[in-house]
Design an enzyme around this catalytic site. Structure first.
Site, PDB file in Angstrom:
ATOM      1  N   LYS A  56     -10.096  -0.569  -1.587  1.00 15.46           N
ATOM      2  CA  LYS A  56      -9.896  -0.956  -0.192  1.00 15.46           C
ATOM      3  C   LYS A  56     -10.346   0.221   0.658  1.00 15.46           C
ATOM      4  O   LYS A  56      -9.750   1.298   0.608  1.00 15.46           O
ATOM      5  CB  LYS A  56      -8.429  -1.286   0.085  1.00 15.46           C
ATOM      6  CG  LYS A  56      -8.132  -1.599   1.554  1.00 15.46           C
ATOM      7  CD  LYS A  56      -6.654  -1.903   1.749  1.00 15.46           C
ATOM      8  CE  LYS A  56      -6.267  -2.001   3.222  1.00 15.46           C
ATOM      9  NZ  LYS A  56      -4.823  -2.255   3.402  1.00 15.46           N
ATOM     10  N   LYS A 107      -7.128   2.846  -2.470  1.00 23.68           N
ATOM     11  CA  LYS A 107      -7.405   2.757  -1.036  1.00 23.68           C
ATOM     12  C   LYS A 107      -7.797   4.142  -0.552  1.00 23.68           C
ATOM     13  O   LYS A 107      -7.174   5.144  -0.909  1.00 23.68           O
ATOM     14  CB  LYS A 107      -6.172   2.243  -0.293  1.00 23.68           C
ATOM     15  CG  LYS A 107      -6.335   2.146   1.220  1.00 23.68           C
ATOM     16  CD  LYS A 107      -5.087   1.543   1.852  1.00 23.68           C
ATOM     17  CE  LYS A 107      -5.106   1.616   3.372  1.00 23.68           C
ATOM     18  NZ  LYS A 107      -3.887   1.043   3.975  1.00 23.68           N
ATOM     19  N   ASP A 113       0.862  -1.184   0.000  1.00 23.25           N
ATOM     20  CA  ASP A 113       0.000   0.000   0.000  1.00 23.25           C
ATOM     21  C   ASP A 113       0.898   1.233   0.000  1.00 23.25           C
ATOM     22  O   ASP A 113       1.561   1.523   1.002  1.00 23.25           O
ATOM     23  CB  ASP A 113      -0.893   0.039   1.244  1.00 23.25           C
ATOM     24  CG  ASP A 113      -2.030  -0.965   1.204  1.00 23.25           C
ATOM     25  OD1 ASP A 113      -2.068  -1.791   0.269  1.00 23.25           O
ATOM     26  OD2 ASP A 113      -2.876  -0.935   2.124  1.00 23.25           O
TER      27      ASP A 113
END
Length: 231
Positions: free
Chosen positions: A172, A147, A86
């Protein structure tokens, strides 16, 4: 929704995170069948400690590193055993209209490792128009996921943000997702994954709802980990 635990990334990313906190996170991930999201320094510890699918955060939480250094950090985390990464979008460049720089930076990081890269766009800081722009930029950079947030800015994941971002890539949802009710709303809005420091709570509440029961939540065993906003 019978695969909920595998869609939860149980998270420990607070500034005071200790090795004991990481082991507790991994124990809970194993117990409930979740994934884990941890700092890059903890990846070697985690791979030796437990067989849990691991995400490592890169250039976290501000996303202001130079491209070469972020690529190197990504390679080191992957080499240590991270299954996914990430990274954080440079929100300042996005807001300055430097779209090519934003896209090119992400493209280089994505290309530097053979594992899926999610891009944290810090949605609480962005307008709808900026969310649309960054969604397209991240998709063009061949990232695997968008995300929503790091959990370090005011605000977190919202249904509205997930609905916008999911037009471009799998999402996400992270930041403020602290219960099964929160997570369910994100899934229904189009999220594919949830990132939360309260992943164990989410799974227990989901299990209880599925069984038609209620649960009493114990206090977290994790010393020093921030479990209030879900990261």
């Amino acid at each position: 929704m019978d695969d909920i635990p595998d869609r939860i990334e149980h998270t420990v990313l607070g500034p005071t995170t200790t090795p004991a906190d990481v082991r507790t996170c991994l124990d809970e991930a194993l117990q409930y069948g979740m994934r884990a999201c941890i700092p890059p320094w903890a990846v070697p510890l985690a791979t030796e400690y437990a067989n849990v699918p691991l995400t490592a955060v890169i250039d976290f939480p501000h996303g202001q590193g130079q491209t070469d250094s972020v690529c190197q950090a990504a390679k080191l985390a992957w080499d240590a055993g991270a299954d996914e990464l990430d990274m954080v979008c440079n929100v300042g460049l996005l807001k300055a209209g430097e779209d090519d720089a934003v896209r090119d930076h992400i493209t280089e990081v994505v290309a530097s490792v053979p594992v899926p890269v999610k891009v944290i766009v810090e949605a609480p800081l962005l307008s709808d128009a900026e969310l649309e722009r960054v969604g397209q930029l991240v998709a063009d950079a061949d990232a695997a996921y968008l995300k929503t947030a790091t959990g370090f800015s005011e605000g977190g994941a919202t249904v509205h943000d997930v609905e916008i971002l999911s037009k471009y890539l799998p999402v996400k949802a992270s930041g403020g997702v602290g219960s099964w009710a929160d997570a369910k709303a994100m899934f229904e809005a189009g999220a594919e994954r949830i990132g939360a420091s309260s992943g164990d709570t989410i799974v227990r509440e989901w299990q209880a709802e599925t069984a038609g029961e209620t649960v009493t939540e114990p206090e977290s065993d994790r010393d020093g980990a921030d479990t209030t906003d879900g990261y």
